[in-house]
Design a protein around this motif. Structure first.
Motif, PDB file in Angstrom:
ATOM      1  N   ILE A   1       0.903  -1.226   0.047  1.00 17.70           N
ATOM      2  CA  ILE A   1       0.043   0.146  -0.089  1.00 17.70           C
ATOM      3  C   ILE A   1       0.827   1.221   0.109  1.00 17.70           C
ATOM      4  O   ILE A   1       0.432   2.402  -0.348  1.00 17.70           O
ATOM      5  CB  ILE A   1      -0.849   0.060   1.145  1.00 17.70           C
ATOM      6  N   THR A   2       2.023   1.208   0.712  1.00 17.95           N
ATOM      7  CA  THR A   2       2.927   2.406   0.559  1.00 17.95           C
ATOM      8  C   THR A   2       3.713   2.691  -0.230  1.00 17.95           C
ATOM      9  O   THR A   2       4.439   3.622  -0.789  1.00 17.95           O
ATOM     10  CB  THR A   2       3.559   2.501   2.140  1.00 17.95           C
ATOM     11  N   ILE A   3       4.410   1.375  -0.912  1.00 18.18           N
ATOM     12  CA  ILE A   3       5.264   1.587  -1.824  1.00 18.18           C
ATOM     13  C   ILE A   3       5.079   2.803  -2.997  1.00 18.18           C
ATOM     14  O   ILE A   3       6.034   3.423  -3.344  1.00 18.18           O
ATOM     15  CB  ILE A   3       5.400   0.037  -2.873  1.00 18.18           C
ATOM     16  N   PRO A   4       3.961   2.818  -3.488  1.00 25.14           N
ATOM     17  CA  PRO A   4       3.892   3.900  -4.500  1.00 25.14           C
ATOM     18  C   PRO A   4       4.089   5.133  -4.139  1.00 25.14           C
ATOM     19  O   PRO A   4       4.371   6.135  -4.977  1.00 25.14           O
ATOM     20  CB  PRO A   4       2.296   3.707  -4.857  1.00 25.14           C
ATOM     21  N   TYR A   5       4.203   5.305  -2.848  1.00 24.24           N
ATOM     22  CA  TYR A   5       4.364   6.672  -2.124  1.00 24.24           C
ATOM     23  C   TYR A   5       5.677   6.960  -2.139  1.00 24.24           C
ATOM     24  O   TYR A   5       6.419   8.112  -1.481  1.00 24.24           O
ATOM     25  CB  TYR A   5       3.615   6.753  -0.870  1.00 24.24           C
ATOM     26  N   TRP A   6       6.534   6.060  -2.626  1.00 25.61           N
ATOM     27  CA  TRP A   6       8.162   6.387  -2.817  1.00 25.61           C
ATOM     28  C   TRP A   6       8.323   7.360  -3.889  1.00 25.61           C
ATOM     29  O   TRP A   6       9.234   7.873  -3.980  1.00 25.61           O
ATOM     30  CB  TRP A   6       8.864   5.175  -2.873  1.00 25.61           C
ATOM     31  N   VAL A   7       7.367   7.228  -4.892  1.00 26.62           N
ATOM     32  CA  VAL A   7       7.514   8.263  -5.988  1.00 26.62           C
ATOM     33  C   VAL A   7       6.738   9.529  -5.504  1.00 26.62           C
ATOM     34  O   VAL A   7       5.784   9.818  -5.017  1.00 26.62           O
ATOM     35  CB  VAL A   7       6.708   7.517  -7.328  1.00 26.62           C
ATOM     36  N   ASN A   8       7.558  10.620  -6.119  1.00 29.44           N
ATOM     37  CA  ASN A   8       7.123  12.000  -5.425  1.00 29.44           C
ATOM     38  C   ASN A   8       5.654  12.278  -6.037  1.00 29.44           C
ATOM     39  O   ASN A   8       5.031  11.883  -7.073  1.00 29.44           O
ATOM     40  CB  ASN A   8       7.997  13.085  -5.977  1.00 29.44           C
ATOM     41  N   LEU A   9       4.912  13.204  -5.043  1.00 30.96           N
ATOM     42  CA  LEU A   9       3.614  13.364  -5.454  1.00 30.96           C
ATOM     43  C   LEU A   9       3.375  13.952  -6.593  1.00 30.96           C
ATOM     44  O   LEU A   9       2.365  13.912  -7.399  1.00 30.96           O
ATOM     45  CB  LEU A   9       3.160  14.243  -4.335  1.00 30.96           C
ATOM     46  N   LEU A  10       4.323  14.831  -7.185  1.00 29.12           N
ATOM     47  CA  LEU A  10       4.272  15.785  -8.281  1.00 29.12           C
ATOM     48  C   LEU A  10       4.084  14.612  -9.427  1.00 29.12           C
ATOM     49  O   LEU A  10       3.381  14.871 -10.473  1.00 29.12           O
ATOM     50  CB  LEU A  10       5.160  16.449  -8.461  1.00 29.12           C
ATOM     51  N   ILE A  11       5.135  13.779  -9.569  1.00 27.22           N
ATOM     52  CA  ILE A  11       5.321  12.767 -10.440  1.00 27.22           C
ATOM     53  C   ILE A  11       3.928  11.914 -10.481  1.00 27.22           C
ATOM     54  O   ILE A  11       3.289  11.303 -11.549  1.00 27.22           O
ATOM     55  CB  ILE A  11       6.597  11.812 -10.329  1.00 27.22           C
ATOM     56  N   ARG A  12       3.338  11.558  -9.303  1.00 27.71           N
ATOM     57  CA  ARG A  12       2.050  10.640  -9.371  1.00 27.71           C
ATOM     58  C   ARG A  12       0.933  11.277  -9.954  1.00 27.71           C
ATOM     59  O   ARG A  12       0.382  10.950 -10.475  1.00 27.71           O
ATOM     60  CB  ARG A  12       2.014  10.301  -7.910  1.00 27.71           C
ATOM     61  N   THR A  13       0.950  12.650  -9.587  1.00 28.58           N
ATOM     62  CA  THR A  13      -0.122  13.377 -10.061  1.00 28.58           C
ATOM     63  C   THR A  13      -0.180  13.915 -11.486  1.00 28.58           C
ATOM     64  O   THR A  13      -1.119  13.465 -12.151  1.00 28.58           O
ATOM     65  CB  THR A  13      -0.184  14.850  -9.207  1.00 28.58           C
ATOM     66  N   ILE A  14       0.980  13.858 -12.197  1.00 34.97           N
ATOM     67  CA  ILE A  14       1.311  14.128 -13.329  1.00 34.97           C
ATOM     68  C   ILE A  14       0.831  12.830 -14.249  1.00 34.97           C
ATOM     69  O   ILE A  14       0.119  12.616 -15.393  1.00 34.97           O
ATOM     70  CB  ILE A  14       2.704  14.395 -13.837  1.00 34.97           C
ATOM     71  N   SER A  15       1.238  11.637 -13.544  1.00 31.24           N
ATOM     72  CA  SER A  15       0.764  10.216 -14.170  1.00 31.24           C
ATOM     73  C   SER A  15      -0.529  10.046 -14.357  1.00 31.24           C
ATOM     74  O   SER A  15      -1.147   9.647 -15.083  1.00 31.24           O
ATOM     75  CB  SER A  15       1.765   9.343 -13.576  1.00 31.24           C
ATOM     76  N   MET A  16      -1.111  10.484 -13.054  1.00 33.35           N
ATOM     77  CA  MET A  16      -2.598  10.480 -13.020  1.00 33.35           C
ATOM     78  C   MET A  16      -3.238  11.497 -14.333  1.00 33.35           C
ATOM     79  O   MET A  16      -4.417  10.913 -14.862  1.00 33.35           O
ATOM     80  CB  MET A  16      -3.158  10.695 -11.803  1.00 33.35           C
ATOM     81  N   LYS A  17      -2.837  12.368 -14.236  1.00 36.40           N
ATOM     82  CA  LYS A  17      -3.292  13.592 -15.163  1.00 36.40           C
ATOM     83  C   LYS A  17      -3.207  12.808 -16.471  1.00 36.40           C
ATOM     84  O   LYS A  17      -4.059  12.827 -17.582  1.00 36.40           O
ATOM     85  CB  LYS A  17      -2.633  14.706 -15.263  1.00 36.40           C
TER      86      LYS A  17
END
Lengths: 307, 269, 344
Positions: free
Chosen positions: A130-146
């Motif tokens: 559950i927490t592994i994805p949060y090793w990637v920075n929030l900005l990068i995760r949000t851009i990928s979600m976009k």
């Protein structure tokens, strides 16, 4: 929860009576020195005169609060009317954060329960998953979600290829996109506290309920939910409060067309406005609102606990 | 036994867990795929290439990114350990120490870092640090991180402790265990799921922080988020995707390790 | 992962060791991240035996806020944008130097000597400059794009497909040019018109965004995007069929400058560094890296062809750009109100 924690504990457990102050000291010291003092400075700032382009002039002024509550027109010389702009921004933030919390609970509770009922080492593997994805920075995760949810993105392409829809679903730059982004930003903050409170929870109660032919859902509602309430409340606080001040999801996924509190405050310190007292005042209003809600809730819990 | 199976398999809970995992990992697949992009773009595919990994390890900026990654990880580990320790003590005080002076405001105090908007904490902390003559640097980042990690560690720990009845501790005390022994041998193991949850949350919140770090960091010290957000003049390149993928690999390595250790522990029994 | 960490640790140790060898003096720079190539910094260190440390910021305003909050006095030089130089000078944050203190002072291009934000270059030297207007996806729209109507009064096929920079200064400046009114005008009717223009344009806009200004154009999420010229060139290199506009009403010109900060702990080294950056070869190295334009004579010989010939970096004759002005306190208050109402 606050009071819930406090009241219940005072009534039944005092294994370490007398050590309270000692054990509390590190938290008091570090938060008191490195946060309470700075925040007190900000409280003072909110009552000072703004210095153009950031900073403050040490003269008492209510201008910041006046700006929040009263509208004096574009040039500031119309008769004062009630200012709805900031109330609207607050309401929008509460709504978006509330929806995000609801989605987190909807997905997070079953997940937490599922993890808590695994055995041995598998449990910690699931927790890490559950927490592994949060090793990637929030900005990068949000851009990928976009990238994922845009009109011509993989999600829509896949749905269209599978014949489920004929036109792309427009998600990006909508309120729902913001809720999705907040949900994605804070999901583990719901799962982990709930997991912590249900893990190895004494299943005897619910098993007894099942033995008595209660349906799954009756068991869930009457036996399990009350028992994991502390975890759910902790999770809701950890998702809702940071969501109120978030700015990345609203900016990147919502298209930044409408201010949320986080972006509004940021604009006062980092934007052209450079209006520190107003930024401080908005923060203090937000802070006192959250404090009032928490205190009110704590009182309620206290009363319930007294029964 | 049948009842227990029921509880482990609530209708809809397993699918929901997979929905949860899918939502968490879908964006990461994009990150991983685009780390192998030959183009400079993070949205258009230009063929398969390892150029960004090459840049991460041997490029001109590689030393900066490596230093930033090391700073981020070391700060996150130290801040999370400190915050978890402080939060565990605080939770024990709040839930197991009866009444004491200042208890009623302690809950609000512990959760204060959560309630103050980050940018305000950032500016206020910097104003405060300079007022008392603290030079910004690694230590100021660390202190600020410990402070805002505390509520993230405290809430899961306290939620856990609330569910533990104190009969076990009472029994231990009846058997003449000291209070410290009771804490170490009874309460601490029972609280472990809460402590692990609190630690993990503190760790990821520290790893992700940009706003506060950006203000309290000193010359020459970058963390990964400040490096990533600071790249605005050049735009975000797939090298960030490569770094993110490498970090994911590191974390997957940790998980595998902990799983193996856990299994060895079980086998010994 | 162990190797990765090891590698990182050894690289760090090497960097530290390398700088420790000849630490005759120090220099502390406050800069944007990834805006100066490491080779240039290394070259300076080697030539002058100065240990360079760099801290980074992500926006002009964030830099100002953090200097105001107490960081002034810990850096020697910073790299603010044009209007920010004026603001910082007004705040008393800048030190001045004599032209004789920089042997390369004469390399500054004549057009960038008497700039409005620092007449006569008393505390700053040019770093890189560029322009801000917008780019249009030529697959979607083939008409005339050299007009600000594209943003503020777009043709039907572009409506709802526009990304605007999330930056008050740049949007207000472009809107003022569209209306043909001076920037920071204090005329009430003109301010009302500005407000009305933005309110009427907003329904045509899909989003505000700066961090992803390039990426939304490349991915095709929007057909028009307000953007910096260097970013537009990158979008084109990444395969987007976009053309950068030089609107006839005007466009925004920006320039980043190296400024000498007040209370600089190493003033001499700061001047050495500024002089170093005025060497055409070094200025060109930065331009090749950042893909903007240097304000120094004699760089052309050192530029790569891609940078030399990029249409985004070479405005057509007749197009005219304006720096963003720093408004007075009264006008800024109205601008803030307009901006908040636009995004409420």
């Amino acid at each position: 929860m606050a009071g819930g924690v406090v009241e219940k504990s005072t009534s039944n457990t005092s294994t370490y009576a007398g050590l309270g102050v000692f054990m509390m000291l590190p938290a008091w010291a570090i938060i008191g020195f490195f946060l309470v003092l700075p925040v007190a400075t900000m409280l003072i700032y909110s009552f000072l005169t703004k210095e153009f382009r950031g900073g403050v002039i040490w003269e008492f002024s209510l201008a910041a609060y006046d700006q929040f509550f009263f509208d004096r027109g574009l040039f500031g010389d119309d008769p004062a009317r009630i200012e709805w702009t900031y109330i609207l921004i607050f309401w929008r933030s509460i709504w978006q954060a509330g929806m995000a919390t609801f989605f987190c609970l909807l997905v997070g509770f079953p997940t937490a329960w599922f993890i808590a009922t695994r055995t041995g080492a598998n449990k910690s593997v699931w927790l890490f998953l559950i927490t592994i994805p949060y090793w990637v920075n929030l900005l990068i995760r949000t851009i990928s979600m976009k990238f994922l949810i845009r009109d011509t993105g993989p999600l829509n392409e896949w749905l269209m290829a599978s014949g489920l829809i004929s036109d792309p679903i427009h998600i990006i730059n909508t309120n729902f996109a913001v809720q999705l982004g907040l949900f994605y930003s804070y999901l583990p903050f719901m799962v982990l506290p709930i997991y912590a409170s249900v893990e190895r929870y004494n299943l005897a109660f619910s098993e007894a309920a099942a033995d008595l032919y209660a349906t799954q859902w009756t068991t869930l509602r009457l036996v399990i939910l009350p028992a994991v309430k502390p975890g759910i409340i902790a999770g809701c606080i950890l998702v809702f409060v940071p969501s109120m001040g978030a700015f990345l999801a609203p900016d990147l996924l919502g298209g930044a067309k409408n201010f949320m509190i986080g972006s509004l405050i940021e604009e006062q310190f980092k934007g052209n406005a450079g209006n520190w007292p107003f930024g401080a005042a908005v923060s203090m209003i937000l802070l006192s609102m959250v404090l009032i809600v928490l205190t009110f809730y704590a009182r309620q819990q206290g009363k319930e606990g007294a029964h | 036994m049948a009842a227990k199976t029921d509880l482990r398999r609530f209708t809809g809970f397993l699918p929901m867990t997979f929905v949860c995992l899918f939502l968490l990992y879908a964006p990461l697949i994009i990150v991983m795929v685009y780390s192998f992009n030959d183009s400079k773009s993070i949205t258009n595919w230009g063929g398969l290439s390892l150029r960004w990994y090459e840049e991460v390890f041997w490029g001109v900026e590689s030393a900066k990114f490596k230093a930033a990654a090391l700073n981020s990880l070391s700060i996150a580990v130290v801040a999370a350990i400190s915050a978890t320790t402080i939060a565990t003590m605080a939770a024990t005080a709040m839930l197991r120490a009866g009444r004491f002076r200042g208890k009623s405001i302690s809950f609000a105090l512990i959760n204060l870092p959560l309630m103050v908007p980050e940018i305000v904490t950032a500016v206020a902390t910097l104003v405060f640090f300079s007022a008392i003559g603290f030079t910004t640097g690694y230590l100021t980042i660390l202190l600020a991180h410990i402070v805002f990690c505390i509520p993230f560690a405290y809430l899961p720990i306290a939620a856990r402790m609330q569910g533990i009845e104190d009969v076990y501790e009472q029994a231990a005390m009846d058997l003449y265990a000291t209070r410290f022994e009771t804490f170490r041998l009874i309460l601490l193991p029972l609280m472990m799921p809460g402590i692990i949850s609190g630690f993990l949350l503190a760790f990821i919140i520290s790893l992700d922080d940009f706003i506060i770090t950006n203000f309290v960091k000193g010359a020459g010290i970058e963390t990964l988020p400040t490096a990533i957000f600071g790249s605005v003049k050049q735009g975000i390149k797939p090298n960030i995707m490569a770094i993110s993928t490498l970090l994911l690999m590191v974390s997957v390595g940790f998980v595998t390790l902990s799983w193996l250790v856990g299994r060895m522990g079980q086998n010994k029994k | 992962m162990k190797n990765y960490l090891k590698l990182g640790a050894s690289a760090l140790a090497l960097t530290l060791a390398a700088s420790a060898v000849h630490a005759d003096g120090k220099l502390s720079i406050y800069h944007w991240f990834e805006y100066i190539p490491q080779e240039v910094l290394d070259k300076f260190s080697a030539e002058h035996g100065v240990e360079v440390t760099m801290d980074t910021f992500d926006s002009n305003e964030a830099m100002l806020a953090s200097l105001k909050a107490g960081k002034l006095g810990s850096y020697d030089v910073a790299v603010p944008g044009d209007y920010m130089v004026e603001i910082m000078a007004g705040e008393g944050m800048l030190d001045t130097f004599e032209p004789s203190e920089l042997s390369n002072f004469g390399n500054i291009q004549a057009q960038w000597m008497d700039v409005s934000f620092d007449p006569g270059r008393k505390s700053s030297i040019p770093y890189q400059w560029g322009s801000t207007s917008f780019s249009v996806n030529r697959d979607v729209y083939s008409g005339d794009i050299n007009t600000t109507d594209i943003i503020f009064n777009p043709p039907a096929e572009l409506s709802g497909k526009i990304n605007v920079l999330d930056s008050q200064g740049e949007v207000m400046a472009l809107a003022s040019m569209h209306l043909g009114i001076p920037q920071c005008s204090s005329d009430r009717d003109q301010l009302k018109a500005l407000n009305a223009l933005l309110q009427s344009a907003k329904p045509h806009w899909a989003s505000f965004g700066s961090d992803t200004a390039k990426d939304v154009l490349v991915s095709g999420d929007v057909a028009v995007g307000m953007i910096w010229n260097g970013f537009s060139a990158k979008a084109r290199e990444e395969g987007a069929n976009v053309e950068y506009a030089f609107p006839k009403q005007g466009y925004v010109v920006w320039m980043d400058n190296v400024v000498l900060l007040k209370d600089a702990p190493n003033r001499d080294n700061a001047l050495k560094f500024m002089n170093f950056l005025l060497e055409p070869e070094n200025a060109a190295a930065i331009t090749n890296y950042a893909q903007y334009t240097a304000g120094v004579d004699g760089v052309t010989a050192h530029l790569t062809d891609a940078v030399k010939n990029a249409p985004e970096l070479n405005p057509p004759a007749g197009a005219s750009g304006q720096f963003i002005m720093a408004c007075s306190q009264e006008v800024q208050a109205v601008y803030d109100k307009i901006w908040t109402d636009l995004k409420k």
